[in-house]
Design an enzyme around this catalytic site. Structure first.
Site, PDB file in Angstrom:
ATOM      1  N   CYS A 138       8.682  -0.060   6.276  1.00 46.12           N
ATOM      2  CA  CYS A 138       8.580  -0.057   7.738  1.00 46.12           C
ATOM      3  C   CYS A 138       7.264  -0.621   8.258  1.00 46.12           C
ATOM      4  O   CYS A 138       7.091  -0.747   9.473  1.00 46.12           O
ATOM      5  CB  CYS A 138       8.768   1.364   8.268  1.00 46.12           C
ATOM      6  SG  CYS A 138      10.366   2.065   7.830  1.00 46.12           S
ATOM      7  N   CYS A 458       4.190   5.085   9.331  1.00 48.67           N
ATOM      8  CA  CYS A 458       4.538   5.497   7.969  1.00 48.67           C
ATOM      9  C   CYS A 458       5.509   4.477   7.403  1.00 48.67           C
ATOM     10  O   CYS A 458       6.070   3.655   8.128  1.00 48.67           O
ATOM     11  CB  CYS A 458       5.186   6.880   7.987  1.00 48.67           C
ATOM     12  SG  CYS A 458       6.739   6.926   8.924  1.00 48.67           S
TER      13      CYS A 458
END
Length: 474
Positions: A138, A458
């Site tokens: 991500c 994250c």
């Protein structure tokens, strides 16, 4: 994990009343912030002697859409090409001025594994312009941006386009390994007898496909399952998660209706209408959200479809230059990209705690404190993940026992936090989110009168990223 759970529950606030208070306070404060920009604060610049200033000239994204909707029949390079064309249209930067293109993506289409190159060619860039693709879950477009920063800082380039793309509407589904092995061997068979012999060995179970899953290779655990355990470890209730998700959608809707999401560029989908806005922003009600069943840990989990980011299609692009080059070309930059860090931790129990570990490190690197930060843009993978990070950041116990720090860094005040919505509402095309965070931080700084923004995210694999964005002098 048991020890972590016991201490976390004992030491961290968990009441839904806390969530209610911060939710109400956030809505109130964000309304005030958006109603009228405050005067900029006077702070030192983070420029460093002997280090090039690297600026964001502009950043755009095509609308982020729920997978299976208007982009369903396209390929990833189509979305990335549209973002690149949108950036070119917005900036009028000559294609031949761009020295390099870097794109991030997570689930690669095998036909266009270097999607940066295919998108660049499709957008009309010269075949002499190098392009490569990076992947870091991500934070893939974060990595694309910082790769560009490094190239400019090293004097290798003056102008870099970075971006990211994800198309969850069409992900590769493979044959089973047995079938792949048989088919590859069959391709090498020379005689009819050899081919018939191989075909005769095929069994029904060979046809079972390998379906993709958002799961960790090292733990075989889905990210949603990890989010559920993280929420439990930090005593984040279902009510708190639903309230935070409602906050995200409510703020995103207000930002969209108020014309604040100026990074979104229209995209004429071939054979369909022009898409002009994100379609996942859907403020609901606590009653409706409360009816949903747990999505991962059943029947007692707290992570649901309503408090999780949804599978999203989208692409982004950002134009980076050395300050000297930008000014020479007549551009007024939006922001400086300053210090950044990447972190990595346990991919099982701390999979989604990247912001907690990265934030204090980037602040220390830049010589700043939490009080110096005017806007925070954190990636929202799950409401439980965001709230767990906020609680971890505000815990001396966690800082001392897991981070090797003497004291906590402190949680960001919610009146400065994701006030134009986040990934829960705007959408999360895995490889494209990082660029959205950075350009949103830059736009919020200008709108709200701040100087420093902190972007954090994250990523799968137990990794994370944080970066300081400094508003360009107005």
């Amino acid at each position: 994990m048991t020890s972590m759970l016991t201490h976390a529950i004992r030491n961290l606030p968990a009441s839904s009343a806390w969530a209610t208070r911060v939710f109400a306070r956030s809505l109130s404060c964000s309304s005030q912030l958006q109603a009228a920009a405050v005067q900029p604060k006077t702070k030192k610049t983070l420029a460093k002697s002997g280090v090039k200033n690297i600026v964001v000239v502009e950043g755009v994204r095509i609308p982020f859409l729920q997978s299976g909707t208007s982009y369903a029949d396209l390929m990833p390079h189509d979305l990335a090409r549209a973002a690149l064309q949108g950036l070119l249209n917005r900036t009028s930067v000559p294609r031949d001025v761009v020295d390099y293109i870097v794109y991030g993506t997570v689930i690669q289409e095998v036909k266009t594994s270097n999607v940066a190159r295919e998108a660049a060619l499709g957008a009309g860039f010269s075949d002499k312009t190098p392009a490569h693709t990076v992947t870091m879950a991500c934070i893939s477009s974060n990595q694309a941006m910082t790769t560009g920063v490094g190239m400019i800082a090293a004097g290798q380039c003056d102008v870099v386009v970075a971006g990211g793309v994800e198309l969850m509407s069409d992900v590769p589904i493979r044959h089973s390994r047995k079938m792949r092995k048989t088919m590859l061997t069959l391709n090498r068979a020379k005689t009819l007898g050899q081919k018939l012999s191989l075909i005769s060995k095929i069994r029904p179970d060979y046809f079972a496909p390998e379906l993709p899953a958002v799961a960790e290779f090292s733990t075989s655990e889905t990210m949603g399952h990890s989010a559920d355990r993280l929420a439990a470890a930090f005593a984040v209730s279902r009510l708190e998660q639903d309230e935070y998700a409602l906050r995200s959608h409510t703020l995103a809707k207000k930002a969209q209706d108020g014309g604040l999401l100026v990074d979104v560029v229209p995209f004429k989908v071939p054979g369909k209408d022009t898409v002009t806005k994100d379609n996942g922003i859907r403020p609901s009600s606590m009653e409706q959200m409360g009816k949903l069943k747990p999505a991962f840990v059943k029947p007692y989990g707290t992570v649901t479809a309503a408090n999780s980011s949804f599978l999203t299609d989208g692409a982004s692009a950002i134009l980076l230059m050395s300050e000297e080059k930008a000014l020479a070309m007549g551009y007024k930059p939006k922001a400086y990209l300053r210090d950044f860090v990447y972190v990595s931790q346990d991919p099982k129990d701390q999979l989604l705690l990247g912001p907690t570990y990265a934030t204090p490190k980037v602040l220390e690197k830049a010589g700043l404190t939490m009080a110096d930060i005017d806007v925070f843009e954190f990636h929202e993978a799950f409401a439980g993940q965001i709230l767990a990070n906020l609680k971890a950041m505000d815990s001396d116990w966690f800082a001392q026992n897991y981070m090797g720090r003497k004291s906590k860094v402190g949680a960001p005040p919610l009146e400065k936090f994701n006030t134009w919505g986040g990934s829960l509402s705007l959408g999360h095309p895995f490889g494209a989110t990082g660029c959205r965070l950075v350009i949103t931080a830059a736009h919020r700084l200008k709108k709200e009168g701040g100087q420093y923004g902190l972007v954090a995210a994250c990523a799968a694999g137990g990794q994370g990223h944080a970066m300081i964005v400094e508003l360009y002098p107005q």
